[in-house]
Design a protein around this motif. Sequence first.
Motif, PDB file in Angstrom:
ATOM      1  N   MET A   6     -32.096   3.480 -21.689  1.00 12.29           N
ATOM      2  CA  MET A   6     -30.897   3.855 -20.941  1.00 12.29           C
ATOM      3  C   MET A   6     -30.362   5.197 -21.468  1.00 12.29           C
ATOM      4  O   MET A   6     -30.536   5.509 -22.630  1.00 12.29           O
ATOM      5  CB  MET A   6     -29.790   2.800 -21.131  1.00 12.29           C
ATOM      6  N   ARG A   7     -29.685   5.943 -20.587  1.00 12.24           N
ATOM      7  CA  ARG A   7     -28.988   7.164 -21.028  1.00 12.24           C
ATOM      8  C   ARG A   7     -27.501   6.839 -21.142  1.00 12.24           C
ATOM      9  O   ARG A   7     -26.919   6.240 -20.244  1.00 12.24           O
ATOM     10  CB  ARG A   7     -29.224   8.304 -20.033  1.00 12.24           C
ATOM     11  N   ILE A   8     -26.922   7.229 -22.261  1.00 16.77           N
ATOM     12  CA  ILE A   8     -25.555   6.831 -22.585  1.00 16.77           C
ATOM     13  C   ILE A   8     -24.765   8.037 -23.086  1.00 16.77           C
ATOM     14  O   ILE A   8     -25.263   8.799 -23.917  1.00 16.77           O
ATOM     15  CB  ILE A   8     -25.569   5.757 -23.705  1.00 16.77           C
ATOM     16  N   VAL A   9     -23.544   8.220 -22.581  1.00 18.32           N
ATOM     17  CA  VAL A   9     -22.650   9.224 -23.163  1.00 18.32           C
ATOM     18  C   VAL A   9     -21.659   8.514 -24.080  1.00 18.32           C
ATOM     19  O   VAL A   9     -21.074   7.495 -23.704  1.00 18.32           O
ATOM     20  CB  VAL A   9     -21.866  10.004 -22.076  1.00 18.32           C
ATOM     21  N   ILE A  10     -21.512   9.026 -25.297  1.00 18.23           N
ATOM     22  CA  ILE A  10     -20.467   8.558 -26.193  1.00 18.23           C
ATOM     23  C   ILE A  10     -19.429   9.673 -26.265  1.00 18.23           C
ATOM     24  O   ILE A  10     -19.743  10.811 -26.627  1.00 18.23           O
ATOM     25  CB  ILE A  10     -21.016   8.252 -27.611  1.00 18.23           C
ATOM     26  N   ALA A  11     -18.169   9.342 -25.890  1.00 13.25           N
ATOM     27  CA  ALA A  11     -17.164  10.387 -25.734  1.00 13.25           C
ATOM     28  C   ALA A  11     -15.908  10.101 -26.551  1.00 13.25           C
ATOM     29  O   ALA A  11     -15.561   8.947 -26.799  1.00 13.25           O
ATOM     30  CB  ALA A  11     -16.805  10.530 -24.250  1.00 13.25           C
ATOM     31  N   LYS A  12     -15.255  11.178 -26.957  1.00 14.04           N
ATOM     32  CA  LYS A  12     -13.989  11.090 -27.669  1.00 14.04           C
ATOM     33  C   LYS A  12     -12.907  11.735 -26.812  1.00 14.04           C
ATOM     34  O   LYS A  12     -12.715  12.948 -26.850  1.00 14.04           O
ATOM     35  CB  LYS A  12     -14.084  11.862 -28.998  1.00 14.04           C
ATOM     36  N   PRO A  13     -12.183  10.928 -26.017  1.00 10.97           N
ATOM     37  CA  PRO A  13     -11.133  11.519 -25.190  1.00 10.97           C
ATOM     38  C   PRO A  13      -9.853  11.766 -25.987  1.00 10.97           C
ATOM     39  O   PRO A  13      -9.586  11.085 -26.976  1.00 10.97           O
ATOM     40  CB  PRO A  13     -10.896  10.442 -24.125  1.00 10.97           C
ATOM     41  N   GLY A  14      -9.085  12.734 -25.535  1.00  9.98           N
ATOM     42  CA  GLY A  14      -7.764  12.959 -26.125  1.00  9.98           C
ATOM     43  C   GLY A  14      -7.796  13.701 -27.443  1.00  9.98           C
ATOM     44  O   GLY A  14      -8.780  14.318 -27.808  1.00  9.98           O
ATOM     45  N   LEU A  15      -6.691  13.613 -28.159  1.00 13.89           N
ATOM     46  CA  LEU A  15      -6.503  14.445 -29.340  1.00 13.89           C
ATOM     47  C   LEU A  15      -6.970  13.787 -30.634  1.00 13.89           C
ATOM     48  O   LEU A  15      -6.877  14.378 -31.696  1.00 13.89           O
ATOM     49  CB  LEU A  15      -5.017  14.826 -29.471  1.00 13.89           C
ATOM     50  N   ASP A  16      -7.450  12.550 -30.525  1.00 16.01           N
ATOM     51  CA  ASP A  16      -7.942  11.817 -31.685  1.00 16.01           C
ATOM     52  C   ASP A  16      -9.072  12.590 -32.390  1.00 16.01           C
ATOM     53  O   ASP A  16     -10.042  12.971 -31.758  1.00 16.01           O
ATOM     54  CB  ASP A  16      -8.440  10.464 -31.151  1.00 16.01           C
ATOM     55  N   GLY A  17      -8.917  12.829 -33.673  1.00 17.29           N
ATOM     56  CA  GLY A  17      -9.913  13.632 -34.380  1.00 17.29           C
ATOM     57  C   GLY A  17     -10.859  12.850 -35.273  1.00 17.29           C
ATOM     58  O   GLY A  17     -11.557  13.425 -36.093  1.00 17.29           O
ATOM     59  N   HIS A  18     -10.881  11.530 -35.092  1.00 15.15           N
ATOM     60  CA  HIS A  18     -11.727  10.708 -35.973  1.00 15.15           C
ATOM     61  C   HIS A  18     -12.982  10.283 -35.226  1.00 15.15           C
ATOM     62  O   HIS A  18     -12.912   9.494 -34.309  1.00 15.15           O
ATOM     63  CB  HIS A  18     -10.973   9.450 -36.409  1.00 15.15           C
ATOM     64  N   ASP A  19     -14.140  10.809 -35.639  1.00 14.74           N
ATOM     65  CA  ASP A  19     -15.333  10.452 -34.877  1.00 14.74           C
ATOM     66  C   ASP A  19     -16.441   9.804 -35.705  1.00 14.74           C
ATOM     67  O   ASP A  19     -17.576   9.706 -35.263  1.00 14.74           O
ATOM     68  CB  ASP A  19     -15.871  11.642 -34.078  1.00 14.74           C
ATOM     69  N   ARG A  20     -16.087   9.347 -36.879  1.00 17.54           N
ATOM     70  CA  ARG A  20     -17.090   8.645 -37.688  1.00 17.54           C
ATOM     71  C   ARG A  20     -17.662   7.447 -36.900  1.00 17.54           C
ATOM     72  O   ARG A  20     -18.874   7.265 -36.824  1.00 17.54           O
ATOM     73  CB  ARG A  20     -16.449   8.165 -38.994  1.00 17.54           C
ATOM     74  N   GLY A  21     -16.736   6.661 -36.328  1.00 20.19           N
ATOM     75  CA  GLY A  21     -17.157   5.467 -35.591  1.00 20.19           C
ATOM     76  C   GLY A  21     -18.039   5.824 -34.405  1.00 20.19           C
ATOM     77  O   GLY A  21     -19.093   5.212 -34.193  1.00 20.19           O
ATOM     78  N   ALA A  22     -17.626   6.847 -33.640  1.00 22.35           N
ATOM     79  CA  ALA A  22     -18.403   7.251 -32.462  1.00 22.35           C
ATOM     80  C   ALA A  22     -19.802   7.680 -32.873  1.00 22.35           C
ATOM     81  O   ALA A  22     -20.795   7.362 -32.208  1.00 22.35           O
ATOM     82  CB  ALA A  22     -17.690   8.390 -31.730  1.00 22.35           C
TER      83      ALA A  22
END
Lengths: 289, 148
Positions: free
Chosen positions: B1-17
């Motif tokens: 499958m093709r999947i986008v993982i996105a960080k919307p908004g002003l949240d600056g924490h992307d370790r989890g993503a």
Amino acid sequence: MADNLLSLAQSGDRRSLAKLLTAVENDEVSHASLEIPVRQSDGTVIGVTGAPGVGKSTLIEQLLAKWTDDGLCVGVLAVDPSSPLSGGALLGDRVRMDSADDNDSVFVRSIATRNHPGGLPTTVGLAADVMRICGYDLVIIETVGAGQSEIRIVSVADRILLVESPGRGDEIQAEKAGVMELADLIVVNKSDLDGADRAAAQIISALELSDSAPLVILTSSKSGEGILELAKQLLNLPVRAGAELARARERLLTAWDADLLSRKDINEVLESISKGQFTAQEWVKSKRG
Amino acid sequence: MRIVIAKPGLDGHDRGAKVVARALRDAGHEVIYTGLRRTPEQIVRTVIDEDVDLLGLSSLSGAHAFLFPRICDLLRQSDCNDVVVFGGGIIPIDERQPLFDSGMRAIFGPGTKMQEMADFVETVAKMSTAGDAVGVGEGGDWTWSSGA
């Protein structure tokens, strides 16, 4: 269905172009089935290659900003490696290309290598041709971070931009043979860092003796140095003499690989080789008859 | 499958993503990571251009109640009804139902096992093939009951 997608994509519908590129990637369509001609080399499909971390994606973003300001539409095919173990891939080139997400004159598509040999899926050539026929004036193909001998890109791109960066010191000398000989233009990126002038001088001196040495430009995505010059030169690159045979060779290998990997019994063959039932060489020999 | 993982908004924490992106990669999927601070419009554009099957949204800043449904609306408006949307991050249990109501199919909280996410994607793939309603605009009331 692909016919319909193509006409919608040509009228500017992004979703149709995206779906069509998926069909291309999955090998469900061909030049023949789409009834589009195989494109003749005209300098509009530019391969960008270089080692991991030299700044290819960031440099491409700078070029996108400049070219679209000038009214051009630009497609990007950004290739990243698939895992040889799981088959999965993490495609991260978009992160550094802000234009990818809101510039209407830009279309960025991330492509996994899907373990095609040479680090370049055999479908990329058709993907570039489809983008060109759908109104994109230029197509940039960003390769996986590549070393000195990954030259498969010459089989699909009309012109090759090789990106180098300072601080790779002695390696530059070692890389004289290989992709550097096929590059139409070489940039030493990150020129804001120490050693950039020296790296450029080394490259120029290494290429001095060849018949048609490519232009070497210093660029910095940080300071903007050299970007305008690069954007201009890339559109006016002459065909480099002497590379035709190498191009033909890579095209032949690409076609050969595609043919081999599309064999119906390829999985059984791989399994047998991995179990040691016969060696790869023995199998090839038996097929040659 | 093709999947986008996105960080919307002003949240600056992307370790989890990034961990999720990596886990799904290891499960054999092609994952496109958007980078930080994307608008709903930018995320939908990425989903369209990359022609993906699933969209994973990560939020740890508390803005999920606004951003996630907004993205689901935009997807439907853009005729991306078949895209499956899931989310993760710091999302209190009692704030999850409105997100499911907006078309999301799963919410994964802290402590979720990587294997569970892979199982979710696998299940979605099967349901999609079978023609079951799993996309953001396909209706139905199926949701993934997450352990965390």
